[in-house]
Design an enzyme around this catalytic site. Sequence first.
Site, mmCIF file in Angstrom:
data_model
loop_
_atom_site.group_PDB
_atom_site.id
_atom_site.type_symbol
_atom_site.label_atom_id
_atom_site.label_comp_id
_atom_site.label_asym_id
_atom_site.label_seq_id
_atom_site.Cartn_x
_atom_site.Cartn_y
_atom_site.Cartn_z
ATOM 1 N N GLY A 164 0.817 -1.197 0.000
ATOM 2 C CA GLY A 164 0.000 0.000 0.000
ATOM 3 C C GLY A 164 0.857 1.255 0.000
ATOM 4 O O GLY A 164 2.043 1.217 0.323
ATOM 5 N N CYS A 165 0.242 2.381 -0.345
ATOM 6 C CA CYS A 165 0.991 3.638 -0.428
ATOM 7 C C CYS A 165 1.394 4.142 0.957
ATOM 8 O O CYS A 165 2.552 4.506 1.183
ATOM 9 C CB CYS A 165 0.174 4.686 -1.181
ATOM 10 N N TYR A 166 0.452 4.148 1.895
ATOM 11 C CA TYR A 166 0.790 4.565 3.260
ATOM 12 C C TYR A 166 1.866 3.657 3.847
ATOM 13 O O TYR A 166 2.792 4.122 4.526
ATOM 14 C CB TYR A 166 -0.447 4.489 4.161
ATOM 15 N N THR A 167 1.718 2.364 3.611
ATOM 16 C CA THR A 167 2.638 1.422 4.236
ATOM 17 C C THR A 167 4.046 1.542 3.653
ATOM 18 O O THR A 167 5.026 1.452 4.384
ATOM 19 C CB THR A 167 2.117 -0.013 4.077
ATOM 20 N N CYS A 169 5.426 4.237 2.523
ATOM 21 C CA CYS A 169 6.009 5.473 3.059
ATOM 22 C C CYS A 169 6.552 5.266 4.472
ATOM 23 O O CYS A 169 7.656 5.717 4.793
ATOM 24 C CB CYS A 169 4.942 6.566 3.048
#
Length: 360
Positions: A164-167, A169
């Site tokens: 995922g994108c949040y993960t 980062c």
Amino acid sequence: MASSANTATSQHKAKIAVLGASGYTGAELVRLLLRHPRVELAVLTADRRAGQEMREVFPQFAPFTLPKLAAIEGVDWQGARLDLAFCALPHATTQTVIKDLLTKTPNTKVVDISADFRLADPAAYARWYGDQHRAPELQNEAVYGLTEPYRREIAKARLVANPGCYTTCAQLALIPLLAAKAIDADEIVIDAKSGMTGAGRGAKEEMLFSEVSEGFHAYGVGHHRHMAELDQEFSKAAGRPVTVTFTPHLVPMNRGILSTIYVRGVQKSPEDLHAILLKAYANESFVHVLPFGAMPQTRHVRGSNMTLVGIARDRVAPRVIICSALDNLVKGASGQAVQNMNLMLGFPETLGLEQVALFP
């Protein structure tokens, strides 16, 4: 480079499918792959947009000749003779599609950008996503696609679960510190903000301009699905169970994620933590650690596959503040997917991803 007949060689352009090309991540894949010298876009699918040209959905592709958007049900997987398929489909639909694809063409490689194969435990998937896993036999072979720590496994994989994108980062900022036992694994707070494209392209009342402009808000507070992914990977890095505090926010901008992370050093100074990250990413093309005290900004990664990480001293020792920033559509999704494709097909890892950030 692998020598199998399905792996692209210098005389052969890899035939690529983008499933879900009418969404933001699908369009970003097309943008990146159009200028990739070693691939050919052979299949583009959509649901509601089937039968349309890509330029009708995304006018920026008007100058380019691309396959017409097709319904997934109508794709002849065997006839397409694909080297690799990207799945940019909604969660809970990808497992069935990939199972069908790999049953019919077992030599095709897959990078899944949904969450359907990210959690190693099918029971955890059912708990967090509210549906039983529909391809548990494939879950056993899926490789988690955070490129920097898992590139060896990714290079040998048939199925890669793009993070995922949040993960992405948060993990890039913290995994080296957890592996080094340099921070307290029980004291991690991740305060993250994402642009609107992270919510997808579907029409939703809560995503109307008047609903989101001139302010920002937290969502998924205390129960966001990315928590399971963060816990899984942080626990691997730390060698023991880790449960993080994570709160996402929606910001009225198109692209970007900024994560502000609060940690507690374990017999390490903030400068020591900075040195650990510098060493971990010294030879990485897409993770850059800023000078001590400097903080990243989303505008400095826009359109690129780069992650910027900064560390600063908190006024209360031994607390430390870490910030990381990336473009949620590139390194947070489609760019990292292309990075993984390059590894899986034996290409140079940076190929097609050299775009410098767009600023201003």
